[in-house]
Write an enzyme that holds these catalytic residues in place. Structure first.
Site, PDB file in Angstrom:
ATOM      1  CE1 TYR A   1      -4.318  -1.054  -0.326  1.00  0.00           C
ATOM      2  CE2 TYR A   1      -3.769  -3.168   1.911  1.00  0.00           C
ATOM      3  CZ  TYR A   1      -4.285  -2.536   0.598  1.00  0.00           C
ATOM      4  OH  TYR A   1      -5.264  -3.210   0.329  1.00  0.00           O
TER       5      TYR A   1
ATOM      6  CD  GLU B   1      -2.363 -31.151   7.279  1.00  0.00           C
ATOM      7  OE1 GLU B   1      -2.453 -30.658   5.448  1.00  0.00           O
ATOM      8  OE2 GLU B   1      -2.188 -32.657   7.675  1.00  0.00           O
TER       9      GLU B   1
ATOM     10  CG  ASP C   1      -5.341 -34.298   6.294  1.00  0.00           C
ATOM     11  OD1 ASP C   1      -5.383 -34.983   7.081  1.00  0.00           O
ATOM     12  OD2 ASP C   1      -5.781 -33.627   5.718  1.00  0.00           O
TER      13      ASP C   1
END
EC number: 5.6.2.2
Length: 331
Positions: free
Chosen positions: A81, A167, A221
């Protein structure tokens, strides 16, 4: 700081020397580890294809130099910005920040250009900041977002026995809703990096294991991307192999989901896709892979199935997590 500034100024002087000969080019290491650099990528103003990247890189280098000389910090969002016409997107700033890290063989945290923290924490944890503030997740009603700059944490106080990393944010929230702290009846700290962890989350985990001497466990996972996330916490990011100091937790204990558990899940598993198998091959090609991790990746290849943590969510708090930690069932 002196050597850091000198390295930035050396890069600037080399660029000026090139400019004298009409060659506005910066060399960015593609990959480096310690003092070993494999190859360079040339970013040149003379080349229309890399001209914008060159300008953003110069902008980043000048800001880093100013911060190192004058002190303070900036955010990736703030830099965007400050000059949106030049930068065009925050992703460009993030790419330039990583390139400067490669050029200086340092981590993003050292530059003073900070990204918004992704990490969430809950449990017995108090962060005593250098400005006198205290962030106390044990008193807060919900998860606490980790501070953007972990180096502004003067001290970490906790009575916890261990750290548990999960996770995904969804699993993090599910564990909290199921009263994981009350069910387990042991003090611990619950952390998530919302997938691939940022430097701040990895730094906090590192400090908890080093400064507070806590054991750290991780639940991901049972798929190649989950395994890779575990390895990022343990050994560092491949894209930042040039600077993992203070960001890794080599003694991290992987409690699951293990691919070898997939056959017992029944309907909780789904077939691997082409991208999964490619990722498995990429991981198996790594030279520093532990034998147990390699064996689990081979299991993924053999069964051609994967499973998410959600497939065991109903008995995570009462059975799976306590059983894995109490019986030392980890890799």
């Amino acid at each position: 700081m002196g050597e850091f500034v000198e390295n930035i100024e050396r890069i600037a002087l080399e660029l000026l020397s090139n400019l004298v000969h009409g060659n506005a080019t910066l060399s960015v290491p593609r990959n480096s580890s310690g003092n070993v650099i494999s190859e360079y990528r040339r970013v040149s103003y003379n080349n229309r294809g890399s001209r914008h990247s060159f300008c953003v890189l110069i902008y980043m280098i000048s800001r880093v130099h100013r911060l190192q000389v004058r002190g303070g910090s900036f955010t990736v969002r703030g830099l965007y910005y400050d000059n949106p016409l030049l930068v065009r997107s925050q992703s460009r700033i993030a790419e330039a920040r990583l390139d400067v890290c490669r050029m200086l063989s340092t981590s993003p945290l050292s530059l003073g250009i900070l990204a918004a923290s992704k990490g969430l924490v809950a449990g017995d944890l108090r962060l005593l900041m250098t400005n006198g503030d205290v962030l106390d997740s044990s008193l807060y009603g919900g998860p606490l977002t980790l501070p953007t700059d972990p180096e502004k944490i003067d001290r970490i106080e906790t009575q916890a026995e261990f750290v548990l990393i999960v996770e995904k944010e969804s699993v993090f929230e599910s564990l909290l809703s199921r009263n994981v702290f009350g069910t387990f009846k042991r003090r611990f700290i619950l952390i998530t990096g919302k997938g691939y962890p940022d430097c701040c989350t990895r730094r906090i985990v590192h400090r908890l294991t080093e400064e507070n001497q806590l054991e750290a466990y991780i639940l991901v996972d049972a798929d190649p991307f989950g395994v890779e996330i575990m390895l990022v916490y343990r050994h560092g990011s491949q894209s930042m192999s040039f600077s993992s100091q203070g960001l890794t937790t080599p003694a991290l204990r992987w409690i699951g989901l293990h691919p070898s558990e997939i056959p017992a899940l029944g309907t909780g598993a789904v077939a691997l896709v082409a991208g999964d198998n490619k990722k498995i091959n990429d991981l198996l090609a790594r030279h520093n892979l532990e034998p147990g991790v390699r064996q689990e990746l081979r299991m993924l290849q053999d069964v051609q199935l994967k499973a998410e943590i959600e497939s065991v969510i109903d008995f995570l708090t009462d059975d799976y997590i306590p059983n894995k930690i109490n019986r030392n069932l980890f890799l």
